[in-house]
Design a protein around this motif. Structure first.
Motif, PDB file in Angstrom:
ATOM      1  N   VAL A  82      11.039  -4.698   4.130  1.00  0.00           N
ATOM      2  CA  VAL A  82      11.536  -3.322   4.010  1.00  0.00           C
ATOM      3  C   VAL A  82      12.795  -3.154   4.854  1.00  0.00           C
ATOM      4  CG1 VAL A  82      10.974  -0.865   4.277  1.00  0.00           C
ATOM      5  CG2 VAL A  82       9.224  -2.451   3.515  1.00  0.00           C
ATOM      6  N   LEU A  83      12.849  -3.856   6.000  1.00  0.00           N
ATOM      7  CA  LEU A  83      14.059  -3.797   6.830  1.00  0.00           C
ATOM      8  C   LEU A  83      15.272  -4.239   6.019  1.00  0.00           C
ATOM      9  CD1 LEU A  83      13.040  -5.184  10.359  1.00  0.00           C
ATOM     10  CD2 LEU A  83      13.492  -2.830   9.697  1.00  0.00           C
ATOM     11  N   SER A  84      15.078  -5.294   5.234  1.00  0.00           N
ATOM     12  CA  SER A  84      16.209  -5.770   4.406  1.00  0.00           C
ATOM     13  C   SER A  84      16.585  -4.720   3.385  1.00  0.00           C
ATOM     14  CB  SER A  84      15.861  -7.051   3.651  1.00  0.00           C
ATOM     15  OG  SER A  84      15.201  -7.915   4.481  1.00  0.00           O
ATOM     16  N   ASN A  85      15.571  -4.039   2.835  1.00  0.00           N
ATOM     17  CA  ASN A  85      15.870  -2.987   1.860  1.00  0.00           C
ATOM     18  C   ASN A  85      16.681  -1.860   2.510  1.00  0.00           C
ATOM     19  OD1 ASN A  85      12.555  -3.499   0.589  1.00  0.00           O
ATOM     20  ND2 ASN A  85      14.446  -4.331  -0.230  1.00  0.00           N
ATOM     21  N   ILE A  86      16.348  -1.550   3.769  1.00  0.00           N
ATOM     22  CA  ILE A  86      17.108  -0.496   4.465  1.00  0.00           C
ATOM     23  C   ILE A  86      18.567  -0.945   4.644  1.00  0.00           C
ATOM     24  CG2 ILE A  86      17.298   0.871   6.596  1.00  0.00           C
ATOM     25  CD1 ILE A  86      14.287   0.731   6.881  1.00  0.00           C
ATOM     26  N   TYR A 141      12.313  21.056  -7.019  1.00  0.00           N
ATOM     27  CA  TYR A 141      13.167  20.797  -8.198  1.00  0.00           C
ATOM     28  C   TYR A 141      14.325  19.850  -7.879  1.00  0.00           C
ATOM     29  CZ  TYR A 141      10.579  25.079  -9.082  1.00  0.00           C
ATOM     30  OH  TYR A 141       9.593  26.020  -9.153  1.00  0.00           O
ATOM     31  N   ILE A 142      14.242  19.166  -6.744  1.00  0.00           N
ATOM     32  CA  ILE A 142      15.206  18.092  -6.488  1.00  0.00           C
ATOM     33  C   ILE A 142      14.733  16.893  -7.307  1.00  0.00           C
ATOM     34  CG2 ILE A 142      15.990  16.421  -4.747  1.00  0.00           C
ATOM     35  CD1 ILE A 142      15.876  18.719  -2.706  1.00  0.00           C
ATOM     36  N   HIS A 143      15.659  16.275  -8.021  1.00  0.00           N
ATOM     37  CA  HIS A 143      15.285  15.123  -8.827  1.00  0.00           C
ATOM     38  C   HIS A 143      14.989  13.941  -7.909  1.00  0.00           C
ATOM     39  CE1 HIS A 143      16.822  11.441 -11.085  1.00  0.00           C
ATOM     40  NE2 HIS A 143      15.576  11.649 -11.430  1.00  0.00           N
ATOM     41  N   ALA A 144      13.732  13.576  -7.820  1.00  0.00           N
ATOM     42  CA  ALA A 144      13.342  12.506  -6.898  1.00  0.00           C
ATOM     43  C   ALA A 144      12.617  11.406  -7.662  1.00  0.00           C
ATOM     44  CB  ALA A 144      12.432  13.064  -5.809  1.00  0.00           C
ATOM     45  N   GLU A 145      12.961  10.163  -7.372  1.00  0.00           N
ATOM     46  CA  GLU A 145      12.328   9.023  -8.043  1.00  0.00           C
ATOM     47  C   GLU A 145      11.660   8.126  -7.010  1.00  0.00           C
ATOM     48  OE1 GLU A 145      11.941   8.566 -11.172  1.00  0.00           O
ATOM     49  OE2 GLU A 145      13.222  10.243 -11.700  1.00  0.00           O
ATOM     50  N   GLY A 146      10.462   7.679  -7.313  1.00  0.00           N
ATOM     51  CA  GLY A 146       9.783   6.723  -6.439  1.00  0.00           C
ATOM     52  C   GLY A 146       9.902   5.329  -7.045  1.00  0.00           C
ATOM     53  N   TYR A 147      10.102   4.345  -6.201  1.00  0.00           N
ATOM     54  CA  TYR A 147      10.266   2.962  -6.674  1.00  0.00           C
ATOM     55  C   TYR A 147       9.620   1.991  -5.686  1.00  0.00           C
ATOM     56  CZ  TYR A 147      13.312   2.303 -10.705  1.00  0.00           C
ATOM     57  OH  TYR A 147      13.797   2.187 -11.974  1.00  0.00           O
ATOM     58  N   PRO A 148       9.181   0.819  -6.171  1.00  0.00           N
ATOM     59  CA  PRO A 148       8.832  -0.227  -5.200  1.00  0.00           C
ATOM     60  C   PRO A 148      10.142  -0.658  -4.543  1.00  0.00           C
ATOM     61  CG  PRO A 148       8.239  -0.862  -7.475  1.00  0.00           C
ATOM     62  CD  PRO A 148       9.058   0.376  -7.569  1.00  0.00           C
ATOM     63  N   VAL A 161       9.339   4.196   3.312  1.00  0.00           N
ATOM     64  CA  VAL A 161       8.173   4.024   4.174  1.00  0.00           C
ATOM     65  C   VAL A 161       8.297   2.627   4.766  1.00  0.00           C
ATOM     66  CG1 VAL A 161       5.674   4.087   4.361  1.00  0.00           C
ATOM     67  CG2 VAL A 161       6.826   5.533   2.665  1.00  0.00           C
ATOM     68  N   ALA A 162       8.452   2.573   6.093  1.00  0.00           N
ATOM     69  CA  ALA A 162       8.744   1.294   6.752  1.00  0.00           C
ATOM     70  C   ALA A 162       7.839   1.097   7.956  1.00  0.00           C
ATOM     71  CB  ALA A 162      10.212   1.257   7.167  1.00  0.00           C
ATOM     72  N   PHE A 198       0.824  -1.216   0.000  1.00  0.00           N
ATOM     73  CA  PHE A 198       0.000   0.000   0.000  1.00  0.00           C
ATOM     74  C   PHE A 198       0.861   1.271   0.000  1.00  0.00           C
ATOM     75  CE2 PHE A 198      -3.323  -2.876   1.510  1.00  0.00           C
ATOM     76  CZ  PHE A 198      -4.420  -2.392   0.812  1.00  0.00           C
ATOM     77  N   ASN A 199       2.093   1.146   0.459  1.00  0.00           N
ATOM     78  CA  ASN A 199       2.940   2.338   0.543  1.00  0.00           C
ATOM     79  C   ASN A 199       3.883   2.522  -0.649  1.00  0.00           C
ATOM     80  OD1 ASN A 199       2.304   3.898   3.007  1.00  0.00           O
ATOM     81  ND2 ASN A 199       2.475   1.846   3.897  1.00  0.00           N
ATOM     82  N   TYR A 200       3.776   1.654  -1.635  1.00  0.00           N
ATOM     83  CA  TYR A 200       4.544   1.894  -2.856  1.00  0.00           C
ATOM     84  C   TYR A 200       4.004   3.154  -3.570  1.00  0.00           C
ATOM     85  CZ  TYR A 200       4.981   1.373  -7.936  1.00  0.00           C
ATOM     86  OH  TYR A 200       5.109   1.625  -9.261  1.00  0.00           O
ATOM     87  N   PRO A 201       2.663   3.283  -3.757  1.00  0.00           N
ATOM     88  CA  PRO A 201       2.177   4.533  -4.354  1.00  0.00           C
ATOM     89  C   PRO A 201       2.530   5.768  -3.518  1.00  0.00           C
ATOM     90  CG  PRO A 201       0.443   2.869  -4.386  1.00  0.00           C
ATOM     91  CD  PRO A 201       1.554   2.320  -3.541  1.00  0.00           C
ATOM     92  N   VAL A 202       2.666   5.599  -2.209  1.00  0.00           N
ATOM     93  CA  VAL A 202       3.052   6.736  -1.354  1.00  0.00           C
ATOM     94  C   VAL A 202       4.484   7.171  -1.688  1.00  0.00           C
ATOM     95  CG1 VAL A 202       3.510   7.457   1.034  1.00  0.00           C
ATOM     96  CG2 VAL A 202       1.437   6.171   0.482  1.00  0.00           C
ATOM     97  N   ALA A 203       5.351   6.195  -1.963  1.00  0.00           N
ATOM     98  CA  ALA A 203       6.727   6.541  -2.363  1.00  0.00           C
ATOM     99  C   ALA A 203       6.689   7.340  -3.665  1.00  0.00           C
ATOM    100  CB  ALA A 203       7.550   5.270  -2.531  1.00  0.00           C
ATOM    101  N   LEU A 204       5.856   6.908  -4.606  1.00  0.00           N
ATOM    102  CA  LEU A 204       5.738   7.644  -5.875  1.00  0.00           C
ATOM    103  C   LEU A 204       5.240   9.068  -5.622  1.00  0.00           C
ATOM    104  CD1 LEU A 204       4.063   5.006  -8.253  1.00  0.00           C
ATOM    105  CD2 LEU A 204       6.484   5.481  -7.932  1.00  0.00           C
ATOM    106  N   GLU A 205       4.248   9.176  -4.766  1.00  0.00           N
ATOM    107  CA  GLU A 205       3.646  10.478  -4.492  1.00  0.00           C
ATOM    108  C   GLU A 205       4.630  11.392  -3.738  1.00  0.00           C
ATOM    109  OE1 GLU A 205       1.325  12.115  -5.572  1.00  0.00           O
ATOM    110  OE2 GLU A 205       0.811  13.608  -4.077  1.00  0.00           O
ATOM    111  N   GLY A 206       5.369  10.826  -2.789  1.00  0.00           N
ATOM    112  CA  GLY A 206       6.356  11.621  -2.050  1.00  0.00           C
ATOM    113  C   GLY A 206       7.410  12.180  -3.000  1.00  0.00           C
TER     114      GLY A 206
END
Ligand code: G6P
Length: 608
Positions: free
Chosen positions: A529-533, A491-498, A519-520, A474-482
């Motif tokens: 997500v812990l592993s991703n961190i 104007y900071i180049h920001a990319e959202g990803y799963p 988002v964890a 559910f928080n993958y779209p939140v990463a995109l939106e953030g």
């Protein structure tokens, strides 16, 4: 995208037009202009830049005149220069028009008019229309506008005036909104109700292929084919206080802080506690068709598309109806396979986004049931869909969407809940969701109370040029939106990803200079997500994590944490998105950016 205002009455038109343009500046702000009738001439000033610059230029002049039109522009055809700014004039400067939309056959018409001796001074499609009206003008502006518009392909919302007819303004629309405000012995026009509400709440929404002849005391509407139209006035669904900053430095911050209230407004009267479900008046009579659909296609652009992704998870989860989410711009051109067994749900804050509207029309043409989820009452998508739900979030003025997003997610939750309860969702599950929705406004207030933590972080973020946003489920779209919020306004180049996709590419970017916002929160994918961190930390990335209150595990791994209260998993996006909105806002402020009017963007994109 672009804003139009008009006034005809007994008062001096100029201050009313300037004020109206300021209210519409959020729709486009690269150049602006005003024309006021001063028979036998038309007084006109226009310039590149903000309305305040136009205002400064004309301050000393204060031309008298009680009929006038104005425009604030977001450039499509031709650079944002003074020449390309509206109003545009005919050769003899006796006819002036302001226009929203695009004249698609302008180049053919321009060649024709040039061959007739018309001289053009701008690169815009709009100027063609001014000359075309002049070409047909024989002392009756309405007749000339009608003939001209019947030759035009494309979209328009226009206001036209003629020096010889100071007692009338002619308005017309096709695919670009136009409202008429009825005052006492005065008439106002605007492309958006926010420019009218200070004067009157009594409005008439013009429809496509209609033309209106407007006087101080009379309004006559006919179709472009000259058939009579009778349409009673309606009341604007908001008040003057809704379009003021109310003590906040920017509309965006006001709108972020309004969310506990706008969430309530989106749910008001729609939760049935006893029955553990939701009731949506706009969809009554359509539920059987929706739940009987072979699939639901949700289409949208920008932030609304991110809400759609959350909607997909919600509806598939609660109602087990297959959902597809499509960018409206792609959907409309890829010859999608749609049948009468499908339902399309278009999400659009403004209800005017050209690509989303075209997607609705395409789906309807192919027999699908079309539903709309809009914020702006009476907007084109709201009117053209078979049924729908309004967000009731109030006017959103900041270009970067915030409160509309959370209201979209709430309404999608209500739709999923209602469908789920009609299908397989248990009363117990339903009650759990209804209760969680009820607790949401207070929990949001708690998140907002944490603003100082985010403010401090924004200071550190502002020195970076890039950022990666990661989330799962559910928080993958939140990463995109953030990420979208961050790039739109700072104007900071920001990319959202799963988050798990990071290792398939973006991981190459991570070093100690790369901020990684994760988002964890504690949900079924928390451990993952812990592993991703860990993966980010192993490469010395700077980790900012949005975590559940009281979390200790992420605290040990991340460099910075922002806590949000716990809530049922499917509603976490409504809390986790808020610190990301604030992070973008304060970073942009720290960098000295114009938060409410970011460069090159427009609030409502009414062109392809
Ligand atoms: C523009 C705005 C975005 C918005 C998108 C879709 O790009 O800048 O903030 O999300 O349009 O707008 P809509 O009105 O259809 O939701």
């Amino acid at each position: 995208m672009c804003g139009i205002v008009g006034y005809i009455g007994k008062r001096n038109a100029l201050p009313i037009l300037i004020n109206g343009l300021k209210r519409l500046e959020y729709r486009g702000y690269d150049s602006s202009g005003i024309a006021v009738l001063q028979p036998p001439d038309i007084w006109m000033r226009k310039r590149q830049g903000k309305i305040s610059q136009l205002e400064l230029e004309i301050e000393a002049e204060n031309p008298a005149g009680t009929t006038g039109i104005g425009h604030t522009r977001w450039a499509t055809h031709g650079a944002p220069t003074r020449e390309n700014a509206h109003p545009h004039f005919s050769c003899g400067n006796k006819i002036a028009i302001v226009h929203n939309g695009i004249i698609e056959n302008y180049s053919m018409l321009k060649d024709e008019l040039m061959a007739e001796g018309h001289l053009f001074i701008s690169q815009t499609d709009t100027e063609v229309l001014a000359h075309l009206i002049e070409y047909y003008y024989t002392g009756d502006l309405a007749a000339a506008v009608r003939t001209a518009l019947n030759r035009v392909e494309g979209t328009f919302g226009i206001l036209a005036v003629a020096a010889e007819e100071p007692d009338c303004i002619v308005a017309a629309r096709r695919g670009s909104p136009l409202l008429i405000g009825i005052g006492d012995d005065e008439t106002f026009m605007a492309s958006d109700g926010s420019a009218l509400v200070e004067h009157t709440r009594k409005v008439i929404y013009m429809e496509d292929d209609e033309m209106a002849v407007l006087g101080a005391e009379n309004v006559t509407i006919r179709t472009l084919q000259d058939a009579h139209v009778h349409r009673p006035a309606e009341e604007l669904p908001f008040r003057t206080s809704d379009i003021r900053k109310g003590g906040y430095p920017h509309f965006m911050l006001k709108e972020i802080f309004e969310q506990p209230d706008t969430m309530v407004d989106s749910m008001r009267g729609r939760l049935l506690i006893e029955e553990a479900t939701a009731k949506l008046g706009g969809l009554e009579g359509f539920w059987d068709a929706i739940r009987g659909s072979s699939r639901l296609i949700i289409t949208a652009c920008g932030t609304s598309w991110h809400a759609a992704l959350i909607g997909e998870y919600l509806i598939e989860n609660f109602a087990k109806i297959p959902v597809e989410v499509e960018y409206a711009s792609e959907f409309r051109y890829r010859d999608p396979i749609i049948s009468s067994k499908d339902t399309i749900l278009a999400i659009s804050q403004s209800g005017e986004t050209a690509d989303t509207l075209a997607a609705v029309r395409e789906a309807k043409r192919k027999g699908a049931l079309a539903l709309g989820l809009c914020n702006v009452v009476g907007s084109t998508i709201a009117r053209e869909t078979d049924a729908g739900v309004y967000l009731h979030a109030g006017p959103e003025i900041g270009v970067a969407s915030t409160k509309a997003f959370t209201s979209q997610v709430i309404v999608l939750t209500l739709i999923a809940l209602a469908l789920g309860r009609m299908k397989q969702l248990s009363a117990e599950e339903g009650a759990r969701i209804v209760n969680a929705l009820g607790s949401l406004p207070d929990l949001t207030r708690k998140v907002l109370a944490n603003v100082d933590v985010v403010k401090a972080l924004a200071k550190k973020m502002a020195v970076h040029n890039h950022a990666l946003y990661l989330g799962r489920g559910f928080n993958y779209p939140v990463a995109l939106e953030g990420a979208l919020k961050m790039k739109e306004i700072s104007y900071i180049h920001a990319e959202g990803y799963p988050a798990a996709e990071m290792k398939h590419g973006p991981i190459a970017l991570i070093d100690r200079k790369m901020p990684v916002v994760l988002v964890a929160v504690r949900d079924p994918v928390y451990e993952k997500v812990l592993s991703n961190i860990e993966e980010v930390k192993a490469r010395e990335g700077w980790v900012i994590a949005v975590v559940s209150e009281g979390d200790t595990m992420v605290k040990h791994l991340a460099d910075e944490i922002i806590e949000v209260p716990a809530i049922t998993q499917c509603l976490t996006p409504l809390l986790t998105v808020i610190p990301l909105q604030l992070l973008a806002y304060y970073t942009a402020v720290e960098k000295g950016c114009n938060v409410d009017q970011p460069r090159n963007l427009a609030k409502s994109v009414t062109v392809e």
